[in-house]
Write a protein that holds these residues in place. Structure first.
Motif, PDB file in Angstrom:
ATOM      1  N   TYR A 101       0.784  -1.389  -0.017  1.00 24.48           N
ATOM      2  CA  TYR A 101       0.367   0.008  -0.061  1.00 24.48           C
ATOM      3  C   TYR A 101       0.743   1.234   0.489  1.00 24.48           C
ATOM      4  CZ  TYR A 101      -3.482  -3.560   1.533  1.00 24.48           C
ATOM      5  OH  TYR A 101      -4.067  -4.197   1.525  1.00 24.48           O
ATOM      6  N   ARG A 102       0.699   1.951  -0.643  1.00 26.55           N
ATOM      7  CA  ARG A 102       1.840   3.144  -1.256  1.00 26.55           C
ATOM      8  C   ARG A 102       1.108   4.808  -0.806  1.00 26.55           C
ATOM      9  NH1 ARG A 102       4.842   3.341  -5.639  1.00 26.55           N
ATOM     10  NH2 ARG A 102       3.345   4.414  -7.187  1.00 26.55           N
ATOM     11  N   ALA A 103       0.785   5.832   0.344  1.00 25.42           N
ATOM     12  CA  ALA A 103      -0.009   7.150   0.365  1.00 25.42           C
ATOM     13  C   ALA A 103       1.157   7.667   0.109  1.00 25.42           C
ATOM     14  CB  ALA A 103      -0.009   7.155   2.002  1.00 25.42           C
ATOM     15  N   ARG A 104       0.647   9.547  -0.767  1.00 21.97           N
ATOM     16  CA  ARG A 104       1.485  10.117  -1.408  1.00 21.97           C
ATOM     17  C   ARG A 104       0.918  10.995  -0.367  1.00 21.97           C
ATOM     18  NH1 ARG A 104       1.714  11.887  -7.333  1.00 21.97           N
ATOM     19  NH2 ARG A 104       2.345   9.646  -6.937  1.00 21.97           N
ATOM     20  N   VAL A 105       1.816  11.667   0.849  1.00 23.35           N
ATOM     21  CA  VAL A 105       1.556  12.764   1.869  1.00 23.35           C
ATOM     22  C   VAL A 105       2.274  13.958   1.363  1.00 23.35           C
ATOM     23  CG1 VAL A 105       1.090  13.091   3.934  1.00 23.35           C
ATOM     24  CG2 VAL A 105       1.818  10.282   3.246  1.00 23.35           C
ATOM     25  N   ASN A 106       1.226  15.383   1.404  1.00 20.48           N
ATOM     26  CA  ASN A 106       2.078  16.778   1.633  1.00 20.48           C
ATOM     27  C   ASN A 106       2.466  17.028   3.051  1.00 20.48           C
ATOM     28  OD1 ASN A 106       1.851  17.331  -1.180  1.00 20.48           O
ATOM     29  ND2 ASN A 106       0.229  18.488  -1.407  1.00 20.48           N
ATOM     30  N   LEU A 107       3.457  17.170   3.071  1.00 28.61           N
ATOM     31  CA  LEU A 107       3.790  17.252   4.945  1.00 28.61           C
ATOM     32  C   LEU A 107       4.435  18.782   5.493  1.00 28.61           C
ATOM     33  CD1 LEU A 107       3.847  16.138   8.266  1.00 28.61           C
ATOM     34  CD2 LEU A 107       6.191  15.179   6.697  1.00 28.61           C
ATOM     35  N   SER A 108       3.849  20.079   6.183  1.00 28.18           N
ATOM     36  CA  SER A 108       4.372  20.961   6.196  1.00 28.18           C
ATOM     37  C   SER A 108       5.053  20.766   7.942  1.00 28.18           C
ATOM     38  CB  SER A 108       3.278  21.656   6.654  1.00 28.18           C
ATOM     39  OG  SER A 108       1.947  21.354   7.338  1.00 28.18           O
ATOM     40  N   PHE A 109       6.152  22.054   7.508  1.00 28.03           N
ATOM     41  CA  PHE A 109       7.129  22.445   8.671  1.00 28.03           C
ATOM     42  C   PHE A 109       7.021  23.592   8.504  1.00 28.03           C
ATOM     43  CE2 PHE A 109       9.716  20.498   5.659  1.00 28.03           C
ATOM     44  CZ  PHE A 109      10.845  21.764   5.961  1.00 28.03           C
ATOM     45  N   LYS A 110       7.778  24.046  10.260  1.00 29.97           N
ATOM     46  CA  LYS A 110       7.216  25.257  10.532  1.00 29.97           C
ATOM     47  C   LYS A 110       8.955  26.121  10.151  1.00 29.97           C
ATOM     48  CE  LYS A 110       7.134  28.412  13.683  1.00 29.97           C
ATOM     49  NZ  LYS A 110       6.278  29.378  14.932  1.00 29.97           N
ATOM     50  N   TYR A 111       9.541  27.010   9.484  1.00 32.01           N
ATOM     51  CA  TYR A 111      10.790  27.522   8.867  1.00 32.01           C
ATOM     52  C   TYR A 111      10.726  28.058  10.191  1.00 32.01           C
ATOM     53  CZ  TYR A 111      12.452  26.288   4.301  1.00 32.01           C
ATOM     54  OH  TYR A 111      12.607  25.677   2.853  1.00 32.01           O
ATOM     55  N   ALA A 112      12.403  27.851  11.039  1.00 34.47           N
ATOM     56  CA  ALA A 112      12.988  28.494  11.908  1.00 34.47           C
ATOM     57  C   ALA A 112      13.004  30.086  11.293  1.00 34.47           C
ATOM     58  CB  ALA A 112      14.323  27.830  12.430  1.00 34.47           C
ATOM     59  N   VAL A 113      12.883  31.190  10.955  1.00 33.32           N
ATOM     60  CA  VAL A 113      13.192  32.563  10.724  1.00 33.32           C
ATOM     61  C   VAL A 113      13.810  32.847  12.197  1.00 33.32           C
ATOM     62  CG1 VAL A 113      12.136  34.231   9.994  1.00 33.32           C
ATOM     63  CG2 VAL A 113      11.090  32.598   9.816  1.00 33.32           C
ATOM     64  N   GLU A 114      14.786  33.532  11.940  1.00 33.70           N
ATOM     65  CA  GLU A 114      16.289  34.330  12.969  1.00 33.70           C
ATOM     66  C   GLU A 114      16.179  35.442  12.602  1.00 33.70           C
ATOM     67  OE1 GLU A 114      19.470  31.471  13.500  1.00 33.70           O
ATOM     68  OE2 GLU A 114      18.662  30.441  13.115  1.00 33.70           O
TER      69      GLU A 114
END
Length: 70
Positions: A57-70
């Motif tokens: 079984y295969r699942a295509r996933v869009n995953l978001s993550f937060k950028y560290a802004v300095e």
């Protein structure tokens, strides 16, 4: 006011047992190297078939993550 920036990547997870496990594998594997994971969206589900039987079984996933802004 604090602003947040997010990046979205596309992953494909696999599992011999289910789409849910395939999606979970994708997210948890990404989580080993990415921080601040936010949202996972399943965009496509499919299966690998060999000799008339489902082998993965295969699942295509869009995953978001937060950028560290300095």
């Amino acid at each position: 006011m604090s602003e947040s920036i997010y990046k979205v990547i596309e992953l494909v997870g696999t599992s011999p047992s289910s789409w849910e496990e395939a999606a979970k594998n994708a997210v948890e594997t990404a989580g080993k190297s990415l921080k601040d994971l936010r949202i996972a969206e399943i965009t496509k589900l499919d299966m690998r078939v060999e000799d008339g039987k489902v082998t993965a079984y295969r699942a295509r996933v869009n995953l978001s993550f937060k950028y560290a802004v300095e």
